[in-house]
Design a protein around this motif. Structure first.
Motif, PDB file in Angstrom:
ATOM      1  N   ASP A 174       5.869  -3.259  18.449  1.00 45.68           N
ATOM      2  CA  ASP A 174       6.386  -2.364  19.661  1.00 45.68           C
ATOM      3  C   ASP A 174       4.983  -1.823  20.215  1.00 45.68           C
ATOM      4  O   ASP A 174       5.044  -1.556  21.456  1.00 45.68           O
ATOM      5  N   LEU A 175       3.965  -1.733  19.296  1.00 47.20           N
ATOM      6  CA  LEU A 175       2.818  -1.185  20.060  1.00 47.20           C
ATOM      7  C   LEU A 175       1.795  -2.231  20.608  1.00 47.20           C
ATOM      8  O   LEU A 175       0.592  -2.056  21.044  1.00 47.20           O
ATOM      9  N   GLY A 176       2.278  -3.366  20.547  1.00 48.00           N
ATOM     10  CA  GLY A 176       1.687  -4.721  21.095  1.00 48.00           C
ATOM     11  C   GLY A 176       0.630  -5.352  20.350  1.00 48.00           C
ATOM     12  O   GLY A 176      -0.180  -6.020  20.698  1.00 48.00           O
ATOM     13  N   VAL A 177       0.778  -5.014  19.126  1.00 47.00           N
ATOM     14  CA  VAL A 177      -0.335  -5.446  18.010  1.00 47.00           C
ATOM     15  C   VAL A 177       0.125  -7.073  18.143  1.00 47.00           C
ATOM     16  O   VAL A 177       1.295  -7.666  17.679  1.00 47.00           O
ATOM     17  N   GLU A 178      -1.064  -8.113  18.003  1.00 44.77           N
ATOM     18  CA  GLU A 178      -0.705  -9.262  17.887  1.00 44.77           C
ATOM     19  C   GLU A 178      -0.003  -9.892  16.486  1.00 44.77           C
ATOM     20  O   GLU A 178      -0.343  -9.099  15.283  1.00 44.77           O
ATOM     21  N   GLU A 179       0.686 -10.968  16.324  1.00 39.77           N
ATOM     22  CA  GLU A 179       1.339 -11.136  15.251  1.00 39.77           C
ATOM     23  C   GLU A 179       0.425 -11.556  14.045  1.00 39.77           C
ATOM     24  O   GLU A 179       0.750 -11.338  12.970  1.00 39.77           O
ATOM     25  N   GLU A 180      -0.583 -12.437  14.516  1.00 40.26           N
ATOM     26  CA  GLU A 180      -1.600 -12.645  13.368  1.00 40.26           C
ATOM     27  C   GLU A 180      -2.261 -11.445  12.521  1.00 40.26           C
ATOM     28  O   GLU A 180      -2.428 -11.229  11.508  1.00 40.26           O
ATOM     29  N   THR A 181      -2.586 -10.315  13.592  1.00 40.52           N
ATOM     30  CA  THR A 181      -3.086  -9.329  13.044  1.00 40.52           C
ATOM     31  C   THR A 181      -2.250  -8.332  12.171  1.00 40.52           C
ATOM     32  O   THR A 181      -2.540  -8.051  11.236  1.00 40.52           O
ATOM     33  N   ILE A 182      -0.946  -8.328  12.693  1.00 40.96           N
ATOM     34  CA  ILE A 182       0.134  -8.010  11.976  1.00 40.96           C
ATOM     35  C   ILE A 182       0.130  -8.389  10.377  1.00 40.96           C
ATOM     36  O   ILE A 182       0.402  -7.597   9.528  1.00 40.96           O
ATOM     37  N   GLU A 184      -2.088 -10.102   8.733  1.00 36.59           N
ATOM     38  CA  GLU A 184      -3.216 -10.089   7.998  1.00 36.59           C
ATOM     39  C   GLU A 184      -3.376  -8.358   7.475  1.00 36.59           C
ATOM     40  O   GLU A 184      -3.614  -8.057   6.257  1.00 36.59           O
ATOM     41  N   PHE A 185      -2.911  -7.516   8.390  1.00 35.22           N
ATOM     42  CA  PHE A 185      -2.819  -5.993   8.002  1.00 35.22           C
ATOM     43  C   PHE A 185      -1.606  -5.783   6.575  1.00 35.22           C
ATOM     44  O   PHE A 185      -2.003  -5.107   5.673  1.00 35.22           O
ATOM     45  N   LEU A 186      -0.619  -6.330   6.834  1.00 35.77           N
ATOM     46  CA  LEU A 186       0.494  -6.325   5.815  1.00 35.77           C
ATOM     47  C   LEU A 186       0.180  -7.017   4.625  1.00 35.77           C
ATOM     48  O   LEU A 186       0.422  -6.560   3.581  1.00 35.77           O
ATOM     49  N   ASP A 187      -0.773  -7.971   4.630  1.00 34.14           N
ATOM     50  CA  ASP A 187      -1.272  -8.608   3.334  1.00 34.14           C
ATOM     51  C   ASP A 187      -2.109  -7.959   2.779  1.00 34.14           C
ATOM     52  O   ASP A 187      -2.306  -7.823   1.556  1.00 34.14           O
ATOM     53  N   GLU A 188      -3.017  -6.959   3.451  1.00 36.96           N
ATOM     54  CA  GLU A 188      -4.159  -6.350   3.096  1.00 36.96           C
ATOM     55  C   GLU A 188      -3.610  -4.937   2.427  1.00 36.96           C
ATOM     56  O   GLU A 188      -4.367  -4.415   1.514  1.00 36.96           O
ATOM     57  N   VAL A 189      -2.719  -4.479   3.100  1.00 32.93           N
ATOM     58  CA  VAL A 189      -2.227  -2.980   2.924  1.00 32.93           C
ATOM     59  C   VAL A 189      -0.827  -3.006   2.295  1.00 32.93           C
ATOM     60  O   VAL A 189       0.070  -2.883   3.226  1.00 32.93           O
ATOM     61  N   PRO A 190      -0.591  -2.820   1.206  1.00 32.24           N
ATOM     62  CA  PRO A 190       0.822  -2.851   0.491  1.00 32.24           C
ATOM     63  C   PRO A 190       1.427  -1.630   1.040  1.00 32.24           C
ATOM     64  O   PRO A 190       1.023  -0.510   1.284  1.00 32.24           O
ATOM     65  N   GLN A 191       2.687  -2.111   1.452  1.00 28.03           N
ATOM     66  CA  GLN A 191       3.569  -0.831   2.149  1.00 28.03           C
ATOM     67  C   GLN A 191       4.130   0.185   0.946  1.00 28.03           C
ATOM     68  O   GLN A 191       4.399  -0.272   0.105  1.00 28.03           O
ATOM     69  N   PRO A 192       4.535   1.126   1.652  1.00 25.15           N
ATOM     70  CA  PRO A 192       5.287   1.961   0.296  1.00 25.15           C
ATOM     71  C   PRO A 192       6.607   1.700  -0.174  1.00 25.15           C
ATOM     72  O   PRO A 192       7.365   0.947   0.573  1.00 25.15           O
ATOM     73  N   GLY A 193       6.873   2.110  -1.308  1.00 22.86           N
ATOM     74  CA  GLY A 193       8.212   1.887  -1.810  1.00 22.86           C
ATOM     75  C   GLY A 193       8.326   2.968  -2.806  1.00 22.86           C
ATOM     76  O   GLY A 193       7.349   3.364  -3.494  1.00 22.86           O
ATOM     77  N   HIS A 194       9.434   2.993  -3.220  1.00 20.61           N
ATOM     78  CA  HIS A 194       9.648   4.276  -4.235  1.00 20.61           C
ATOM     79  C   HIS A 194       9.305   3.828  -5.606  1.00 20.61           C
ATOM     80  O   HIS A 194       9.551   2.685  -6.222  1.00 20.61           O
ATOM     81  N   SER A 195       8.827   4.681  -6.409  1.00 24.12           N
ATOM     82  CA  SER A 195       8.127   4.257  -7.715  1.00 24.12           C
ATOM     83  C   SER A 195       8.907   4.903  -8.818  1.00 24.12           C
ATOM     84  O   SER A 195       9.700   5.813  -8.822  1.00 24.12           O
ATOM     85  N   GLN A 196       8.750   4.468  -9.914  1.00 25.14           N
ATOM     86  CA  GLN A 196       9.426   4.675 -10.944  1.00 25.14           C
ATOM     87  C   GLN A 196       8.273   4.881 -12.464  1.00 25.14           C
ATOM     88  O   GLN A 196       7.421   4.246 -12.592  1.00 25.14           O
ATOM     89  N   ARG A 197       8.667   5.723 -13.232  1.00 22.05           N
ATOM     90  CA  ARG A 197       7.871   5.734 -14.459  1.00 22.05           C
ATOM     91  C   ARG A 197       8.604   4.701 -15.395  1.00 22.05           C
ATOM     92  O   ARG A 197       9.653   4.874 -15.830  1.00 22.05           O
ATOM     93  N   GLY A 198       7.897   3.815 -15.860  1.00 23.53           N
ATOM     94  CA  GLY A 198       8.514   2.426 -16.622  1.00 23.53           C
ATOM     95  C   GLY A 198       8.246   2.698 -18.090  1.00 23.53           C
ATOM     96  O   GLY A 198       7.128   3.301 -18.408  1.00 23.53           O
ATOM     97  N   HIS A 199       9.089   2.306 -18.907  1.00 22.93           N
ATOM     98  CA  HIS A 199       9.093   2.118 -20.429  1.00 22.93           C
ATOM     99  C   HIS A 199       9.306   1.063 -20.962  1.00 22.93           C
ATOM    100  O   HIS A 199      10.196   0.320 -20.691  1.00 22.93           O
ATOM    101  N   ALA A 200       8.303   0.292 -21.296  1.00 27.46           N
ATOM    102  CA  ALA A 200       8.308  -1.127 -21.919  1.00 27.46           C
ATOM    103  C   ALA A 200       8.308  -1.019 -23.311  1.00 27.46           C
ATOM    104  O   ALA A 200       7.543  -0.500 -23.870  1.00 27.46           O
TER     105      ALA A 200
END
Length: 309
Positions: A174-182, A184-200
């Motif tokens: 929507d901001l007009g950023v090119e698809e290739e740049t988008i 590359e950005f998403l590959d480089e900067v992981p997006q947020p997700g809800h986290s958990q304390r894990g017990h293995a």
């Protein structure tokens, strides 16, 4: 002249049903683990000790049995041992020999273990806590021993992260950023997700000594989650852990499968009938319930499944 007291435990019960486990829990002992050219590690261990009881016998002489158990545990823990599972194996074998009416003796032990390590970014010395699990069962056919650990880590939900990535992609479009740049950005900067304390939890059981290094078991379990966590964390360490976890988002099922890969890679020498137990439980951050997955499998089957991928 004193009378001979009757041995009620050795009499026949009213209901002639055998019992698979009779014994004691919560027995605390110090266990010394030897290290080459270093002082031994001293653990405060809690034991559970059981024998089976045939249908014709009323009881296991609990007070006398506790005396025998305490004596055996004292002997087994007095000297240094190189493996905690060997302590359990020795106790189980001696317990089996002391009871002419039993066909199986089982001993389990848990203890808290501290390991030193360096923080991932600031390189500060710190410690982390591991719960050691050891067990053994002895019969006339032989003894099986088990060694393992419960560790704590961090996971990130891939589903939640996927929705965040979709939102970020739409916003950038929507901001007009090119698809290739988008991309590359998403590959480089992981997006947020809800986290958990894990017990293995990871354990290895085999005939005799499992022949695995406890430190390797601990590392496989810790590395099965999205990221390791540390008792000490400076700001660079917090950034490292957050990025690492979001760069390797995993479902609870993925963690168990990651443990499976680690076991096959590190312990391929194990016998086919070795039993591997892998469990993962996550304390959910946005739900009131928790997530759980596990697999208990013999090594030959696990090896086949992992290598067929």
């Amino acid at each position: 002249m004193s009378q001979q007291l009757p041995d009620v435990q050795a009499s026949s019960p009213d209901v002639t049903v055998g019992l698979s486990q009779v014994g004691v829990t919560g027995v605390e002992k110090l266990v010394k683990i030897a290290r080459e050219d270093k002082r031994p590690i001293v653990l405060t261990a809690e034991f559970e000790v059981f024998v089976d009881l045939p249908a014709w016998r009323k009881g296991a002489d609990m007070s006398r049995n506790m005396e025998v158990i305490d004596e055996i545990l004292e002997d087994a823990t007095r000297d240094e041992a190189y493996r905690v599972e060997e302590v359990c194996g020795e106790v189980a074998e001696r317990l089996l020999g002391k009871h002419d009416y039993t066909s199986r003796a089982e001993v389990s032990m848990e203890a808290e273990f501290m390991r030193r390590e360096q923080t991932p970014a600031s390189d500060r010395e710190t410690q982390h806590t591991v719960d050691i699990i050891a067990a053994a069962s002895a019969t006339e056919e032989g003894t099986r021993e088990e060694i393992g650990a419960k560790v704590v880590g961090m996971t990130v939900c891939p589903c939640s992260q996927g929705m965040s990535a979709a939102r970020a992609k739409q916003t950038l479009e929507d901001l007009g950023v090119e698809e290739e740049t988008i991309t590359e950005f998403l590959d480089e900067v992981p997006q947020p997700g809800h986290s958990q304390r894990g017990h293995a939890t990871l354990t290895v059981e085999a005939n005799g000594d499992p022949k695995v290094d406890l430190n390797d078991v601990i590392d496989i379990a810790r590395d099965s989650m999205s990221a390791r966590i540390y008792n000490l964390a400076k700001r660079p360490d917090e950034d490292h852990m957050t990025y690492a976890a979001h760069a390797d988002a995993k479902f609870v099922e993925d963690c168990v499968r990651s443990m499976a890969e680690g076991v096959v890679d590190e312990f391929d020498h194990l016998s086919d009938d070795a039993v591997i137990t892998m469990k993962q439980s996550n304390d959910e951050s946005i739900h009131q319930h928790n997530a759980h997955a596990e697999r208990i499998v013999e090594m030959d089957r696990l090896r086949t499944e992992v290598n067929d991928d």
